[in-house]
Design a protein around this motif. Structure first.
Motif, short mmCIF file in Angstrom:
data_model
loop_
_atom_site.label_atom_id
_atom_site.label_comp_id
_atom_site.label_asym_id
_atom_site.label_seq_id
_atom_site.Cartn_x
_atom_site.Cartn_y
_atom_site.Cartn_z
N GLU C 113 0.83 -1.21 0.00
CA GLU C 113 0.00 0.00 0.00
C GLU C 113 0.86 1.26 0.00
OE1 GLU C 113 -2.03 0.61 3.60
OE2 GLU C 113 -3.40 2.12 2.76
N GLN C 114 1.85 1.26 0.90
CA GLN C 114 2.76 2.43 0.97
C GLN C 114 3.43 2.67 -0.37
OE1 GLN C 114 6.47 1.62 1.16
NE2 GLN C 114 7.33 3.24 2.45
N LYS C 117 0.95 3.99 -3.12
CA LYS C 117 0.53 5.37 -2.85
C LYS C 117 1.65 6.35 -3.22
CE LYS C 117 -1.60 8.05 0.89
NZ LYS C 117 -2.03 8.01 2.30
N GLU C 120 2.09 6.50 -7.08
CA GLU C 120 1.05 7.33 -7.70
C GLU C 120 1.42 8.81 -7.56
OE1 GLU C 120 -2.80 6.77 -6.01
OE2 GLU C 120 -3.83 7.81 -7.68
N TYR C 316 4.67 10.16 1.06
CA TYR C 316 3.51 11.04 1.30
C TYR C 316 3.53 11.60 2.72
CZ TYR C 316 2.04 6.39 2.78
OH TYR C 316 2.00 5.15 3.36
#
Lengths: 355, 355, 355, 355
Positions: C113-114, C117, C120, C316
């Motif tokens: 997931e990290q 993200k 992206e 992020y």
């Protein structure tokens, strides 16, 4: 660090180890005559020490922040007899004991004849351990890469010569390993495995070498600070092998203009490191100076600074050596170095690691 | 370099000097028992050596390219007795001779009482020369700047204490000069003028100090290579004063992480410098380590490396010292250092500068 | 170096190669549109160039002394189109071409997931290549070692995430390999293999990576001079793989006192290296500064100095990153960097490698 | 630091200053439009801040530990308008403002004609300030020492040329001062006094220069860390003169082997220093690279890193220059540098000191 009670049972120790693993860390179990100390390998910030302090058999549970805790004096002071420094035994040779230890031999093994002739000279001069490079780390792909540079078969032949020379002259032997793929082979033939300066940061190599269980001579990288050097030695210790001989061999010279020595031998690091760790430390004046005419002086200085011994490149005809001739001494010069260094070692005995 | 014939007349020498000046250079005339050697100060590329070679009284005329030619072995080999290194005499003390020389005293003079008490302790411990800082080079304007920091009057009072302490305890004295405006004053009171590491590059100061004609203790800057160090010592020699005692006191540590020593004592520079110059070299292990607990080891190492002596910060109560307490030893510790170093000096005598 | 005649036959080239091997060296054959150039790998001092000069098909035979000859401009000037610098193509991305290239992504892959993200965000910000560390070289065995730190199985899972993220967002991917035993696995999943600063000297690793035939991003060790850096890049080239992207990431800071940057970014090395080699060079301002608040300025400076692109650690939420948070920027900050750097790249186009 | 109330009277300020002096420290009084801030010069550990906090007119009294507090952002944030960085005004030239500033001219003044010809070229190329070395710090006493090397009379003649060239071409002028004895003379003729890298540690020189009240361009020593650099700039500020222009000019290269640049330009220091101090910082790419062919790239990089301007050695015929020819550019090359740098300055405006 977890210190167990004197009467802690084997089951209690195992339970603590299991608990440590449950937090994602590994355990280093050191059993002394009276008590057991368990070092934690990994990030201690996740560990609830209060919880560990009340487990059965535990006497004390405390956080140790330094990155080289397993080899630190902080850690060793909970052991009997170790706090003053350990002696590493290789055959009959004691490194860190009451005599300095001298490792001598050619920079690179070139032939069986060359090796045997040098081994004989080194033995006569009083050396204790025989060195001979087979896998040579070189700054240029265009230079001679050692007899191990072409194939593992040729490397193995050279390793057997080293083994045989050691047997013949009664000298334990050491050679350098440069990559993971050479470890198994080297470990079969030598008494001590050397990790060279250029590989100091190579943690996968360190781990693999450590697991062979043999004593490791571990050299400081020429760009590494003391903290880094000890932190990477910790990679070896973390696999359970604490037979580590540290070795200072010079750092990058600074300052403008011509460099008068190949590296800057950081002798202040010798006593400074001895305040931090119980491991013995040796010095390599050959690489540290790069100059045959400075070897005598810097050998004496290294021993005076507190080194447990020296590694010296030796050849019966330095001018003929394929590698590092300018920093190589003859067996006669070696004898001079050894004689004077032994006297200085005794004069400065009271300030040594193990005293 | 112009080497005169053995029977060259005074007039012939003067004529050569005059010719040299006509090309915009200066001349350094060294008269030996048998011959006279004339060094050229300035850019030799403008000089027609062929022309000089045929002047009356000239035996040989040759270009010497190294930037520290006046203090080089290359230059001294044309003198009798000097090629093995010179001895610098200060009172009865011989620096570079057959005994090591120890300079001891406080980092900073704080009071007459403090200075006399330390001088007494240093003398009893076996020190030969008394040091005491009055103009202190400090990294922060907010730190104590020494008794010379406020006014030349206060500096002069402290200088008289130093002079008197030297007289009372039979010790020649040395202090550091930090700026041109202090030179005349300092020269009135001391036997040796010290130029500190931070002022190594200060060529106007070097020139002015040299002209006082007193022996100069000249420290290597912590960012300077050996070539730079010797090239700046040449500024002192170029004024005709060759009573220069070089001093290694540590270079900037490299490597990531915590620094375990204040500086990196470059002991390899000691024998390397002795191959280049006939001047003696001392070592300052106080600044070189910054740690009282490493002074003994590094003092022994410095002497073993070939140093002609040591400069050691000494105080009866290091914890109370206003400056550099952590690297200061007591008179008792000083005695230990001196006793062991004297033995090492003898053991390594055959590899020293002057032998 | 042997330059063949324009009309040399395949047999003539093969004959020359065979002759080279007979002297114990290896041959690097580079075929251009008009002529073939053969580089010699090994010690050229043994080679009789006069003999080679008269072999059939040979136009010129000459000795090249520099230790990085295969990647040198000296060598490339005999090829058409290469002398101005090569462009290394990875998918649609051209490194060393008329646009700067930005590699972005997390220091360490922590979860699928990290990674997705961040990928992206990096894509939206304009990045061209996705990075993500799986085998992390760490200074302490007690720190998080990356998802590859525990087992090759976990490493492979993380590698598949990297592969998939690259596919999903249309970004070629890169990760670091730290030991010989990881090379085969890593090569299966990535477009570019990274060799980190700490492994720069690890010649066995370099050889093994090169043989995979994929582009290699090769970082300079923080203690290495430029000559050493290029000499070790030559180990990669000597295996026949010249798709090498050099990367400057900072050298050890010198000077006393607090270090304000983690490393000293040696931007002068960027144009200096471009005068020596035809390979493109990138810069890593994340490690080079260690400070998020300096990344913008030093990114612009790196591009202005002539870098072909940048590698930037991106997350992020930098404060949450397990490794290197203090030097990590957000996708928004990345966008700012990319926008300004593109303009500077165009402004300084005339002084770039490939122009 | 003592912050006075908005309505504090002159008498209250004087009383505080008197109290500070009674503790053996000095006071630095900065009067803003709304409030007065008093900095303490000396060891604050002796100061009872509680006592000062309740003196009439005092708003706040606090300890500031950093060794460069008078030039720190910590200090400046209590002033209006200064926290973003000061602009130093020299004639019409604003250093640290919304345009980059270029200082150009010969390394060494050789003749009136040479200086005027270069000044004319520099002016046409767009330079703002004229430099010309008269007292040259040189590594060898055997090299050309500048026209100031022989006598103060010759130095004064060269200084008048510099003054006249500045008048003729409408350029403020700058030259370097190397020793205390030159300060009065130099201050009579120039608009900015330069303290060179080799004199950075020369605190007596710094004090004397500061007292002339003219802007000072202060170069970082090549062995100095940032903390040392700023701590010595504090010696200038402590005399009340805060018109200090910092200048990065390269630090000692590290790493083995050939040095490809004369020094290592530490551009990361530029933004790092701007986070610490409100003073502007310039860069000298001539000394920082030592190579004419790298000047364009490194000039652009310096401006992109955040520098407020550049100092560039310029000569109509670099090959003919007596000093530093290899790092000197022509007026045409200077124009190229200035044109591109002005564009980069605008592109990166938002990250500059004064914005």
């Amino acid at each position: 660090m977890i210190i167990m009670k004197t009467d802690a049972t084997k089951e209690q120790v195992e339970h603590v180890v299991k608990e440590i693993r449950s937090f994602g860390l590994r355990a280093d179990v050191s059993k002394g005559a009276y008590k057991t100390v368990i070092g934690l390998i990994g990030d201690e910030r996740k560990i609830p020490f209060d919880h560990f302090a009340v487990l059965p058999g535990v006497k004390e549970a405390m956080r140790v922040e330094i990155p080289y805790k397993l080899i630190s004096r902080e850690y060793s002071k909970f052991f009997e007899g170790v706090s003053e420094g350990v002696v590493i035994q290789v055959g009959n040779i004691r490194i860190g004991g009451d005599e300095p230890v001298f490792i001598a031999g050619p920079c690179a093994v070139e032939s069986k004849e060359q090796l045997f002739k040098i081994a004989e000279g080194a033995k006569k001069a009083g050396a204790h351990i025989l060195r001979g490079g087979i896998f040579k780390p070189r700054s240029s792909v265009h230079s001679f890469q050692g007899l191990g540079g072409k194939s593992l078969e040729e490397a193995e032949e050279a390793l057997t010569w080293l083994y045989e020379a050691g047997q013949k002259f009664g000298l334990p032997v050491i050679t350098e390993v440069r990559g993971e793929s050479q470890v198994d082979l080297v470990a079969k033939y030598v008494d001590i495995i050397q990790i060279g300066a250029r590989n100091m940061y190579d943690q996968d190599l360190l781990t693999r070498v450590s697991n062979k269980g043999k004593p490791v001579l571990f050299k400081r990288h020429f760009g590494a600070g003391i903290e880094e050097f000890l932190s990477f030695a910790e990679y070896i210790a973390a696999e359970g092998n604490k037979n580590i001989i540290l070795c200072e061999r010079g750092i990058i010279p600074i300052g403008k203009g011509k460099s008068y020595t190949r590296y800057t031998l950081d002798l202040g690091a010798v006593p400074a490191i001895q305040k931090e760790t119980y491991l013995p430390i040796m010095v390599d004046p050959s690489h540290g100076t790069g100059r045959r005419d400075l070897i005598f002086n810097m050998s004496c200085a290294a021993i005076a600074a507190g080194a447990s011994g020296l590694m010296l490149e030796t050849h019966y005809d330095p001018a003929e050596a394929l590698v590092d001739g300018p920093q190589t001494i003859t067996p006669d010069e070696l004898k001079d170095v050894i004689d004077t260094c032994q006297k200085i070692y005794q004069l400065t005995m009271s300030r040594r690691n193990a005293s």
